[in-house]
Design an enzyme around this catalytic site. Structure first.
Site, mmCIF file in Angstrom:
data_model
loop_
_atom_site.group_PDB
_atom_site.id
_atom_site.type_symbol
_atom_site.label_atom_id
_atom_site.label_comp_id
_atom_site.label_asym_id
_atom_site.label_seq_id
_atom_site.Cartn_x
_atom_site.Cartn_y
_atom_site.Cartn_z
ATOM 1 N N ALA A 57 -11.331 5.679 5.535
ATOM 2 C CA ALA A 57 -12.997 6.011 5.397
ATOM 3 C C ALA A 57 -13.713 4.816 4.632
ATOM 4 C CB ALA A 57 -13.326 7.350 5.210
ATOM 5 N N ARG A 100 -16.217 4.868 15.485
ATOM 6 C CA ARG A 100 -15.383 5.647 15.290
ATOM 7 C C ARG A 100 -16.024 6.887 14.783
ATOM 8 N NH1 ARG A 100 -9.832 5.009 12.155
ATOM 9 N NH2 ARG A 100 -9.361 6.719 13.253
ATOM 10 N N GLN A 207 0.454 6.274 9.595
ATOM 11 C CA GLN A 207 0.104 5.576 8.302
ATOM 12 C C GLN A 207 0.830 5.732 7.105
ATOM 13 O OE1 GLN A 207 -1.605 7.363 10.648
ATOM 14 N NE2 GLN A 207 -3.806 6.370 10.895
ATOM 15 N N ASP A 248 -11.941 12.036 5.320
ATOM 16 C CA ASP A 248 -13.104 11.022 5.970
ATOM 17 C C ASP A 248 -14.492 11.548 6.097
ATOM 18 O OD1 ASP A 248 -9.853 11.170 7.262
ATOM 19 O OD2 ASP A 248 -11.011 9.234 7.829
HETATM 20 O O1 MRU Z 1 -7.362 7.244 11.271
HETATM 21 P P1 MRU Z 1 -7.127 6.691 10.011
HETATM 22 O O2 MRU Z 1 -6.353 5.679 9.649
HETATM 23 O O3 MRU Z 1 -8.629 5.668 9.599
HETATM 24 O O4 MRU Z 1 -7.569 7.837 9.073
HETATM 25 C C1 MRU Z 1 -7.650 7.675 7.592
HETATM 26 C C2 MRU Z 1 -7.255 9.196 6.872
HETATM 27 O O5 MRU Z 1 -7.538 10.192 7.614
HETATM 28 C C3 MRU Z 1 -6.809 8.925 5.579
HETATM 29 O O6 MRU Z 1 -5.919 10.296 5.523
HETATM 30 C C4 MRU Z 1 -7.635 9.065 4.587
HETATM 31 O O7 MRU Z 1 -7.566 10.372 3.640
HETATM 32 C C5 MRU Z 1 -9.117 9.107 4.800
HETATM 33 S S1 MRU Z 1 -9.517 7.451 4.098
HETATM 34 C C6 MRU Z 1 -9.102 7.499 2.608
#
Ligand code: MRU
Length: 412
Positions: A57, A100, A207, A248
């Site tokens: 995010a 997104r 991830q 997010d």
């Molecule tokens: O789909 P992504 O890789 O963009 O999602 C990111 C997340 O959901 C992470 O868990 C995160 O906590 C949020 S960004 C610090």
């Protein structure tokens, strides 16, 4: 091995032809291929966001601002009238924000640029252009400062010899630099407090296994990688003292949208008496939403669940590689005709070859459900660690106060 060995996630730099560009670490192929992507247009950044080359995010917030800045500096030359310029900014900000749906920082980054352009519209266009680029770069610096503050606030909550479990990647790569949940881990590690970290692999995009493991290894912090389904058992065995995740989007009442699987962890924490912390900047708090019910959850490509991707580089001196690919003359990419629905592409890279593949695991022609995020109700959240403060229930008041202090209130 040190935290400082982790590269910045994205930055502004002139490309080889001297044109301003956004450079970013291509996270879609990490850790086995460490490429840089160079984007000279806002479309290029949008494609990088869509392809998960940049994700997380807070990093998306900075990428959005830089995408608008690229339009301003590289793509609006022909625009000489302020009204047309503002209309262009509005259109580009809308396109970027729509790449997104779940991480609010994306819309926040684009909106901050749009709002500044409108608020400064009385300036001559060359000055306005410069102001907007400066703003995008400042947002990247502020992101790091905020993460370091989150790290300090979060580390204070942790006991000595703490064993932390984290999910997905809320590390440096998910931000401009330093990370949110991992920012807390890095800070606590610098204070000598961290005994170890449990890293959930985070299916389907992995991830945790690909990015969080890479960062912790780079930082020299002891960790063990587990599959998502192992979290319950390590908690029951008394091997977890705290769970820390990123976010997010956080609704005004403290409901938290984060990577799919987060809600399950929060429920497990409640059952096992383990604190469940969310670490996020106030730019992730969306006070326009009363509760998590209003958060749009991104649905992603079924292929993420049906199989796994892999990327690698074949070394030029590998005899097998040379024999196999000696007929390739141009750079490619060459799609190999594989059976069973598997897919593989080969691209010549310098004197070697890069391989990007996808291996089918599930049978073809099945129904798949692939939400990328879930919502954890506020009642499961022990605290939300922001750059301003540690917010606790009732979140309606504490989050509003934190956002008031930071100036990050959303006006989307
Ligand atoms: O789909 P992504 O890789 O963009 O999602 C990111 C997340 O959901 C992470 O868990 C995160 O906590 C949020 S960004 C610090």
């Amino acid at each position: 091995m040190a935290i400082t060995d982790i590269p910045r996630t994205l930055w502004w730099q002139e490309d080889e032809s001297g044109r301003p560009a956004v450079y970013m670490v291509d996270q879609s192929r990490l850790p086995l291929v460490g490429d840089l992507l160079v984007c000279g247009t806002h479309d290029g950044v949008c494609a990088a966001i869509g392809g998960m080359a940049v994700r997380g995010a807070p990093a998306l917030g900075v990428a959005a601002a830089m995408a608008v800045a690229l339009w301003v500096i590289n793509e609006s030359d022909g625009v000489t009238d302020t009204d047309a310029f503002l209309a262009g900014i509005d259109a580009v900000a809308a396109v970027v924000a729509a790449t997104r749906p779940t991480a609010v920082n994306l819309a926040w980054g684009a909106e901050r640029m749009r709002a500044l352009a409108h608020a400064s519209a009385d300036r001559p266009l060359p000055e306005l252009r410069e102001l907007l680029v400066t703003e995008a770069l400042a947002m990247s610096e502020q992101d790091e400062e905020r993460n370091r503050a989150i790290g300090r606030h979060g580390a204070e909550l942790l006991p000595d010899d703490v064993r932390i479990l984290t999910h997905c990647n809320a590390g440096s790569l998910a931000t401009a630099y330093f990370g949110t949940a991992l920012g807390v881990v890095f800070t606590a590690h610098e204070q000598g407090k961290v005994a170890g970290v449990w890293v959930d692999e985070t299916r389907p995009v992995l991830q945790g296994a690909r990015l969080t493991a890479w960062e912790l290894k780079m930082a020299g912090i002891p960790f063990r990688l587990i599959t998502d389904s192992m979290a319950a058992s390590v908690m029951r065995a008394g091997m977890v003292d705290a769970v820390i995740v990123g976010a997010d989007r956080i609704a005004a009442n403290g409901d938290v949208a984060n990577k799919i699987g987060t809600y399950g962890l929060a429920v497990l924490c409640k059952e096992h008496g383990i604190p469940f912390y969310v670490a996020a900047p106030t730019s992730t708090v969306d006070l326009t939403l009363e509760s998590g019910d209003g958060i749009v959850i991104e649905q992603r490509d079924p292929r993420e669940v049906e199989g796994v991707t892999f990327s690698g580089v074949l070394e030029p001196d590998s005899a097998t590689a040379s024999r196999a690919f000696e007929t390739l003359t141009a750079d490619g990419p060459y799609a190999l005709p594989l059976a069973k629905g598997h897919a593989m592409e080969i691209t010549r890279k310098g004197a070697g070859y890069q391989v990007d593949g996808w291996v089918r695991i599930a049978p073809p022609n099945i129904e798949v459900y692939n939400p990328a995020f879930d919502v954890t109700p506020a009642e499961y959240v022990s605290a939300i660690i922001t750059e301003c403060d540690v917010a606790r229930a009732p979140y309606g008041e504490s989050l509003a106060a934190a956002c008031e202090g930071s100036g990050s209130i959303h006006e989307l």
